[in-house]
Write an enzyme that holds these catalytic residues in place. Structure first.
Site, mmCIF file in Angstrom:
data_model
loop_
_atom_site.group_PDB
_atom_site.id
_atom_site.type_symbol
_atom_site.label_atom_id
_atom_site.label_comp_id
_atom_site.label_asym_id
_atom_site.label_seq_id
_atom_site.Cartn_x
_atom_site.Cartn_y
_atom_site.Cartn_z
ATOM 1 N N TYR A 82 21.473 2.969 11.722
ATOM 2 C CA TYR A 82 21.427 1.398 11.952
ATOM 3 C C TYR A 82 21.310 1.022 13.084
ATOM 4 O O TYR A 82 21.985 1.435 14.162
ATOM 5 C CB TYR A 82 22.952 1.100 11.367
ATOM 6 C CG TYR A 82 22.590 0.221 10.001
ATOM 7 C CD1 TYR A 82 21.988 -1.185 10.063
ATOM 8 C CD2 TYR A 82 22.822 0.581 8.616
ATOM 9 C CE1 TYR A 82 21.658 -1.758 8.901
ATOM 10 C CE2 TYR A 82 22.503 0.021 7.406
ATOM 11 C CZ TYR A 82 21.937 -1.137 7.669
ATOM 12 O OH TYR A 82 21.785 -1.985 6.465
ATOM 13 N N LYS A 257 -2.947 -1.687 7.213
ATOM 14 C CA LYS A 257 -4.220 -2.020 6.741
ATOM 15 C C LYS A 257 -5.239 -1.474 7.666
ATOM 16 O O LYS A 257 -5.249 0.152 8.086
ATOM 17 C CB LYS A 257 -4.416 -3.377 6.441
ATOM 18 C CG LYS A 257 -3.367 -3.663 5.545
ATOM 19 C CD LYS A 257 -3.582 -5.369 5.165
ATOM 20 C CE LYS A 257 -2.346 -5.631 4.002
ATOM 21 N NZ LYS A 257 -2.329 -7.063 3.556
HETATM 22 C C1 LIG Z 1 -1.338 -7.933 3.302
HETATM 23 C C2 LIG Z 1 -1.343 -9.364 3.887
HETATM 24 C C3 LIG Z 1 0.166 -9.778 3.896
HETATM 25 C C4 LIG Z 1 1.337 -9.232 3.324
HETATM 26 O O1 LIG Z 1 1.656 -8.056 3.542
HETATM 27 P P1 LIG Z 1 2.867 -7.187 2.926
HETATM 28 O O2 LIG Z 1 3.217 -6.026 3.513
HETATM 29 O O3 LIG Z 1 2.048 -6.839 1.559
HETATM 30 O O4 LIG Z 1 4.138 -7.991 2.522
HETATM 31 C C5 LIG Z 1 0.181 -11.270 4.593
HETATM 32 N N1 LIG Z 1 -1.099 -11.705 5.178
HETATM 33 C C6 LIG Z 1 -2.044 -11.342 4.819
HETATM 34 C C7 LIG Z 1 -3.243 -12.020 5.329
HETATM 35 C C8 LIG Z 1 -2.216 -10.080 4.119
HETATM 36 O O5 LIG Z 1 -3.359 -9.507 4.005
#
Ligand SMILES: *Cc1c(COP(=O)(O)O)cnc(C)c1O
Length: 447
Positions: A82, A257
């Site tokens: 933590y 991503k």
């Molecule tokens: C994927 C995405 C998010 C959200 O991400 P999470 O990790 O799924 O909460 C926010 N904004 C955009 C433009 C995204 O493509």
């Protein structure tokens, strides 16, 4: 029918910019040795998912394959600790090693993106965006974002999202004739609505975002500009998309991503907004940071700073352009006519099939992607006209432009088979793809 012939196999070490010690062929066994005994049900499902990720062509635009090193950091003992607060200012003792880990992640993020300030604690992209709202707005304030059905994100003010329920949300889209954002239209809405926050970026934007143009509009109406680069962060880091840093006041991004790190997020900001952002993330919105994720973000940022990541980012775009061209050649109708980044949005109206049945058929055929609304879609969001495709994951596997032509061929065959109800053909394609993908091993999975 015989599919494209399979190229010679390469080891994951040739494909990923990772160190030699992470290229063990028994990596999967090492990661799951105890799990197999402790929880065989879960282990079997993880193994099945590994096989699935290895045997399919994964074109979901928000997905990727992380390196063995990123997986090891994510699976480390750091999950035990933590650490509420920030390096040097914690509410729990024992931060001797957590502090330097988080500091490394912060420093690498600042260095890679050229930002004044970085917060690496948001649990994911959606909480990162909510933290920005919390930093700058009060409930009821006006936020101008891109409509979800035009390519925005839920957290940019969609009605079902907290951001839509608690804030006033005029939205912009794209032009019907070009499929492109029209900054004159954005400026017009901004002058009328006087938003406190303007958001650019999204989930289904196949073209370059004009951050300077958005900044000029934000300055004119006195709004804060937030760039959400969740999708394109890896392209920005690798120099394959212009950076919002220097234009946007705040930049949010996921780390999983195109950036190819663990599931997590970061907020980059100008010095003047640093305190407000940090306070909004903790204690405003979250408790303890996920230290194992922080370490894995640091590892991913180190990978993304290598020269090979520049090549990776450039190859993602080359592959997307090649895939777009190969699809267009086969009569697919692409929103905006093509792509500048990793993402392609195809409108299947001319193919005589909806996006959802096409996506389901493609999944059976070994090609994983998602159905998506296209701008001005005449069908419903849960059964829209489009498919969204991205090249980040296949590029990580070492696929190039030639492979994109093969993929477009399979997509065309599968969509045609789905339209004609030829289910057996989908299985034939899946078999060809299973063979083909053997030449492209993935990290964390035995070949
Ligand atoms: C994927 C995405 C998010 C959200 O991400 P999470 O990790 O799924 O909460 C926010 N904004 C955009 C433009 C995204 O493509």
């Amino acid at each position: 029918m015989l599919g494209p012939s399979r190229p010679p196999a390469r080891s994951p070490c040739e494909i990923m910019p990772i160190s030699e010690e992470h290229c063990m062929s028994d990596a999967y066994e090492a990661l799951t040795a105890n799990l197999a005994a402790a929880d065989p049900e879960i282990e079997r499902l993880i193994e099945a998912e590994g096989r699935r990720e290895s045997e399919k062509i994964r074109l979901i635009a928000s997905e990727n394959y992380v390196s063995q090193a990123v997986m090891e950091a994510t699976g480390s003992i750091l999950t035990n600790k933590y650490s509420e607060g920030y390096a040097g200012k914690r509410y729990y003792e024992g931060q001797q090693f957590i502090d330097p880990i988080e500091q490394l992640a912060v420093d690498r993020a600042k260095e890679l993106f050229g930002a004044d300030h970085a917060n690496v604690q948001p649990y994911s992209g959606s909480p990162a965006n909510l933290a920005v709202y919390l930093a700058f707005l009060n409930p009821g304030d006006t936020v101008l974002g891109m409509a979800l059905d035009m390519g925005g994100h839920l957290t940019h003010g969609h009605a079902v999202s907290a951001t839509g329920k608690w804030f006033n949300n005029p939205r912009y889209g794209v032009r019907k004739d070009t499929g492109l954002i029209d900054l004159d239209e954005v400026a017009e809405i901004a002058r009328k609505e006087r938003p406190k926050l303007i958001i650019c970026g999204g989930t289904a934007i196949p073209r370059t975002i004009d951050f300077a143009g958005f900044k000029a509009i934000a300055d004119e109406v006195g709004a804060v500009l937030m760039a959400d680069i969740a999708h394109i962060a890896g392209l920005v880091a690798g120099g394959a998309h212009p950076t919002p840093v220097g234009h946007a006041d705040v930049v949010t991004t996921t780390t999983h991503k195109t950036l190819r790190g663990p599931r997590g997020a970061m907020i980059l900001a100008n010095e003047e907004h640093a305190k407000a952002i940090d306070k909004a993330v903790f204690p405003g919105l979250q408790g303890g940071p996920h230290n194992h994720t922080t370490a894995a973000i640091a590892v991913a940022l180190r990978e993304a700073a290598k020269a090979s990541f520049k090549d990776y980012a450039a190859q993602i775009v080359k592959n997307a352009k090649a895939l777009a061209a190969a699809l267009a050649e086969r009569g697919f109708d692409l929103v905006s006519g093509g792509t500048d980044n990793h993402l392609i949005l195809a409108d299947l109206t001319s193919k005589g099939i909806g996006g959802k049945p096409a996506a389901k058929a493609l999944d059976i055929a070994g090609i994983e992607l998602n159905f998506n609304t296209v701008p001005f879609d005449t069908r419903k969001p849960f059964d829209p006209s489009g498919l969204r495709l991205g090249t980040a994951a296949v590029t990580t596997r070492g696929m190039g432009e030639g492979d994109m032509d093969a993929i477009a061929g399979w997509i065309d065959r599968a969509v045609g088979a789905a339209k004609d109800g030829k289910d057996a053909e989908l299985e034939v394609i899946a078999g060809e793809i299973r063979e083909y993908t053997k030449a492209f091993p993935i990290p964390g999975w035995r070949a």
